[in-house]
Enzyme design. Structure first.
Site, PDB file in Angstrom:
ATOM      1  N   ALA A  80       0.838  -1.199   0.000  1.00 17.13           N
ATOM      2  CA  ALA A  80       0.000   0.000   0.000  1.00 17.13           C
ATOM      3  C   ALA A  80       0.871   1.246   0.000  1.00 17.13           C
ATOM      4  CB  ALA A  80      -0.908  -0.010   1.229  1.00 17.13           C
ATOM      5  N   THR A 130      10.909   0.652  -4.260  1.00 17.90           N
ATOM      6  CA  THR A 130      11.182   1.049  -5.634  1.00 17.90           C
ATOM      7  C   THR A 130      12.660   1.350  -5.835  1.00 17.90           C
ATOM      8  OG1 THR A 130      10.761   2.805  -7.272  1.00 17.90           O
ATOM      9  CG2 THR A 130      10.554   3.411  -4.971  1.00 17.90           C
ATOM     10  N   ASP A 131      13.118   1.221  -7.070  1.00 20.71           N
ATOM     11  CA  ASP A 131      14.499   1.608  -7.371  1.00 20.71           C
ATOM     12  C   ASP A 131      14.686   3.119  -7.370  1.00 20.71           C
ATOM     13  OD1 ASP A 131      13.137   2.201  -9.730  1.00 20.71           O
ATOM     14  OD2 ASP A 131      14.451   1.041 -11.040  1.00 20.71           O
ATOM     15  N   GLU A 132      13.592   3.866  -7.341  1.00 22.18           N
ATOM     16  CA  GLU A 132      13.703   5.324  -7.381  1.00 22.18           C
ATOM     17  C   GLU A 132      14.353   5.903  -6.126  1.00 22.18           C
ATOM     18  OE1 GLU A 132      10.361   7.509  -9.022  1.00 22.18           O
ATOM     19  OE2 GLU A 132       9.517   5.638  -9.780  1.00 22.18           O
ATOM     20  N   TYR A 155       7.828  11.527  -3.925  1.00 25.59           N
ATOM     21  CA  TYR A 155       7.460  10.111  -3.897  1.00 25.59           C
ATOM     22  C   TYR A 155       8.631   9.242  -3.465  1.00 25.59           C
ATOM     23  CZ  TYR A 155       7.074   5.376  -5.698  1.00 25.59           C
ATOM     24  OH  TYR A 155       7.119   4.013  -5.820  1.00 25.59           O
ATOM     25  N   LYS A 159       9.263   6.887  -0.039  1.00 28.74           N
ATOM     26  CA  LYS A 159       9.555   5.459  -0.071  1.00 28.74           C
ATOM     27  C   LYS A 159      10.902   5.162   0.595  1.00 28.74           C
ATOM     28  CE  LYS A 159       7.565   2.496  -1.571  1.00 28.74           C
ATOM     29  NZ  LYS A 159       6.571   1.606  -0.910  1.00 28.74           N
ATOM     30  N   VAL A 211       5.144  12.943 -24.405  1.00 29.26           N
ATOM     31  CA  VAL A 211       6.431  12.378 -24.004  1.00 29.26           C
ATOM     32  C   VAL A 211       7.234  13.488 -23.340  1.00 29.26           C
ATOM     33  CG1 VAL A 211       8.576  11.305 -24.793  1.00 29.26           C
ATOM     34  CG2 VAL A 211       6.400  10.696 -25.881  1.00 29.26           C
TER      35      VAL A 211
END
Length: 345
Positions: A80, A130-132, A155, A159, A211
């Protein structure tokens, strides 16, 4: 095994729920049903005897205590989260509230349950990240589990904070945990605000395909069903206190990804002019990381896992799924923010 999955009505969470139920695990799906959740994602398992749904919020400490007492899970898979970078730029508070404070409440509920059960060795808190959190790469190199954290968006910062909380609860209180950091997911049931569904749905509607920048940002793309398989592999076989990076081994520039989707649509749903004619370069978002890439050595060598779906195969499956499931995505297009450019602050 009774498995508590948070965020199980979301994109990745529902893939994990479907796979876990199909493998015979008893699954309790806890979801607050915020804007990106969809119970239709779970129609295939909704009536399964080993599946149950609980409408609750990970920020609600009392609800969490009751859920742990009622279901006595042997493991938690924590998916979540608020997850859309563009939304985090416009409204970072929700990301701190859910991803940081919510994770804290979940950790405390899990710890109280684990201690109340006598601190069983088999309990596992699996935090999905996440890899971020690692920030941005240049033209070369890959993220490993030892890469220093350097998040660049609200974000990814939220995380990163939740990752640190999980590690701290393991080191301070002994809570058994594993952490996984994945690359960009895609596939069926992807909420229509993310890049790949935006490209597909804008193309089908004959609308401009946006894009960011020059489309040169690079991501490693992981098919969501591969990811679900990797997560269950780590949950059941990963080493406690260990982190594992999960990648798709499918790097692509955004512009090349978009053109590949357009080419698939040209073949499957032809129109008088190529879908690529709809591509429009738009102002980049602030702090847009240039490149992500994952070194998957640890999960491959320790657990024997690697992705099974190539990018070309996964995109073909994904495009076909959206073509075949128009009622699903039509119902979501009226939700808050869908179809609107966010994150331009």
């Amino acid at each position: 095994m009774t498995l508590l999955i948070t965020g199980g009505a979301g994109f990745i969470g529902s893939a994990v729920v479907r796979l876990a139920v199909s493998r015979g695990l008893d699954v309790v799906n806890l979801d607050a049903l915020t804007y990106a959740a969809c119970l239709d994602n779970l129609a295939a398992v909704a009536d399964a005897p080993n599946y149950s749904f609980v409408h609750a919020d990970i920020r609600d400490a009392d609800a969490l205590r009751n859920i742990f007492a009622r279901h006595a899970p042997h493991a938690v898979m924590h998916l979540a989260a608020e997850s859309h970078v563009d939304r985090s730029i416009d409204g970072p508070g929700a990301f701190i509230d859910t991803n940081v404070t919510g994770t804290y409440h979940l950790l405390e509920a899990a710890r109280a349950h684990w201690e109340g059960q006598g601190r069983p060795d088999g309990f596992r808190f699996h935090h999905i990240s996440t890899d971020e959190v690692y920030g941005s790469l240049g033209a070369t190199g890959q993220f490993t589990e030892d890469t220093p954290y350097a998040p660049n968006s609200p974000y990814s910062a939220s995380k990163a904070a939740s990752d640190h909380l999980v590690r701290a609860w393991g080191e301070t209180y002994g809570l058994p945990y594993v952490i996984t950091n994945c690359s960009n997911n895609y596939g069926p049931y992807h909420f229509p605000e993310k890049l790949i569904p935006v490209v597909i749905l804008n193309a089908l509607a004959g609308q401009p395909i946006p894009v960011y920048g020059k489309g040169e940002n690079v991501r490693d793309w992981l098919y969501v069903e591969d990811h679900a398989d990797a997560l269950l592999t780590v949950l059941q076989n990963g080493r406690t206190g260990r982190s594992y990076n999960i990648g798709g081994e499918n790097e692509a520039r955004n512009i090349d990804l978009v053109r590949l989707i357009c080419a698939i649509l040209d073949r499957l749903r032809p129109r008088p002019t190529p879908y690529g004619d709809l591509i429009r370069f738009v102002t980049d978002r602030p702090g847009h990381d240039l490149r992500y890439a994952i070194d998957p050595t640890r999960i491959r060598t320790e657990l024997g896992w690697r992705p099974s779906i190539t990018l070309e195969e996964g995109l073909e499956r994904t495009v076909r799924w959206y073509l075949d499931n128009e009622p699903w995505w039509r119902a979501l297009q009226s939700r808050d923010g869908v179809g609107t450019r966010l994150g331009t602050a």
